[in-house]
Design a protein around this motif. Structure first.
Motif: not given
Length: 486
Positions: A386-402
């Motif tokens: 939730d905190y400290g991450f841009s939406h781009t950051d969160r989308a990248i992290v999401c893809l790397l795990v997926e």
């Protein structure tokens, strides 16, 4: 044991309570939130600022139930602050006494500067952007703070609020130019150096505008906190809101509970954006309540998290980090591989931070179910950071795990998020590096060393790594590369 803290904020329009669980020294999460539209300022601005009987009764009733809810969540601490309408009321002492006697809640009335400071503390610590001007539009006042590199430099409170303008101008059907003149007089109080390209948008008015903007743009991530949109793209729509009759606001997508005061809020917001020379709006899902909580949590840390600390990442590790040793090992190997392959992938150093984040929590999805754990993990991280991450950051992290141990596709599978993402080849390199590190750590921690030469990555180790050798052969890098164990 985790410490539970409840924070109540009595604003001019709504009374809200947020309940936070502190998971460790620097980790926390929101576990409950509720609001009551008590509208304590109702009628006060047309009656010399005096709080009226019925709004006071609504507020006290809400406080009683807030306290009951906090007790149900085992809150050990309850902090309650009140802002503009109560601090400006000639009869505030009467209300504070009644509230304490009837609800058992002690209310701390904060001045405008303190209110602006709390909003600044929240944005400085919990937004991915670390510089800008906060705009917190409330019912009775608007607070602004200048933030530079995470430091709060200056504060100001303006007597401009949605309910104040509604009762003084919009309810009386006065010409909108009269409201603009009123706002302009307050804006003249702002020091000339209050200028910045970025503004942090706090409060219900700006959140509603951000939500509508996201829907119109068919933006793929529904989370408001951290959502960025340009002033240029929103300017015309914001003006349309304050020029539209209340009964027609639904046609613009304005939610029902915002229609009676969003016009005055949109007018204030529009004029502040122009006054500050803003180009970017960073929507904030945090404000006074989070600021009050953080001021208590970080009182011995100069009200700032240490560099490199992400409270939501810490909270996820606190709650789901049963295999933290393996996560540290995966991160260590991923960073080493990233460094060895730098001549080939040529990624900028900041990309290594994604490996640090995902390496620690790439198996988090297993806590829900082993099968489909990568899909579960992707969802956890997309919505849990939730905190400290841009939406781009969160989308990248999401893809790397997926797509761990799989090649991220170039086709329509990720078309819905392409607009906010870096080049696909960059993502594929990060995915390849992370997947390789993950496979090398399956059987635990081993002494590994990497060298690169002529499109060949040499993995130096004395360990057999039979399963890893077998699995690594299935990985596909964005550019051909041979992997040789020596």
């Amino acid at each position: 044991m985790a410490k539970i803290t409840a924070v109540i904020d009595i604003g001019s329009n709504s009374a809200r309570m947020a309940i936070f669980e502190k998971t460790s020294r620097y980790g926390f999460r929101l576990i409950y939130e509720i609001k009551s539209r008590v509208r304590i300022s109702e009628g006060c601005y047309e009656n010399g600022g005096f709080l009226q009987e019925e709004p006071m009764r609504r507020a006290i009733n809400a406080l009683k139930e807030f306290k009951t809810i906090a007790k149900e969540y085992a809150a050990k601490k309850l902090l309650c602050v009140a802002t503009s309408a109560i601090r400006d009321a000639p009869n505030r002492a009467e209300f504070l006494l009644r509230a304490r006697k009837e609800s058992g809640v002690s209310i701390k009335v904060i001045d405008g500067s303190k209110e602006a400071w709390y909003g600044g503390v929240a944005c400085a610590n919990l937004s991915h952007n670390k510089s800008g001007i906060t705009i917190d539009i409330g019912g009775g006042s608007t607070e602004c703070a200048i933030i530079e590199n995470g430091d709060i430099k200056e504060l100001i409170s303006l007597r401009l609020g949605t309910i104040r303008l509604k009762e003084l101008f919009f309810d009386r059907h006065k010409n909108i130019d009269a409201a603009k003149d009123f706002i302009a007089q307050e804006l003249a109080r702002i020091p000339s150096h209050f200028k910045h390209d970025n503004v942090f948008g706090i409060g219900g008015t700006i959140r509603a505008i951000a939500k509508i903007n996201g829907k119109q743009a068919k933006y793929p991530i529904k989370t408001i906190h951290g959502y960025e949109f340009s002033v240029k793209s929103a300017k015309s729509f914001i003006q349309t809101i304050y020029k539209t009759k209340e009964e027609n606001l639904g046609e613009l997508g304005v939610p029902h509970d915002r229609r009676d005061n969003i016009r005055s809020g949109a007018l204030i917001f529009s004029m502040l954006l122009e006054h500050f020379g803003a180009k970017l709006i960073t929507a904030s899902g945090v404000g006074v309540r989070e600021g009050v909580f953080l001021a208590d949590m970080l009182r011995t840390q100069k009200y700032r998290f240490p560099p490199g600390i992400y409270p939501s990442l810490v909270a996820l590790k606190d709650r789901f980090g049963a295999r933290s040793k393996q996560g540290k090992n995966i991160t260590k190997q991923a960073l080493a591989i990233f460094e060895a392959l730098l001549p080939l992938h040529k990624l900028k150093p900041h990309n290594a931070n994604y490996l640090r984040i995902v390496g620690q929590l790439c198996d988090i999805g297993s806590f829900l179910n082993f099968y489909g754990r990568m899909d579960h993990g992707a969802y956890f991280l997309l919505h849990g950071l939730d905190y400290g991450f841009s939406h781009t950051d969160r989308a990248i992290v999401c893809l790397l795990v997926e797509y761990l141990n799989k090649r991220i596709p170039k086709d329509d599978a990720i078309a819905h998020i392409n607009d906010i993402m870096p080049p696909i080849e960059n993502l594929q390199w990060l995915s390849f590096i992370l997947s390789l590190a993950y496979l090398l750590c399956i059987t635990g921690e081993h002494a590994l060393h990497y060298t690169y030469s002529d499109k060949c990555l040499y993995i130096h180790t004395k360990a057999r790594l039979y399963i890893a050798r077998e699995s690594v052969a299935q990985l596909v890098a964005p550019t051909h590369i041979d992997i040789v164990f020596v």
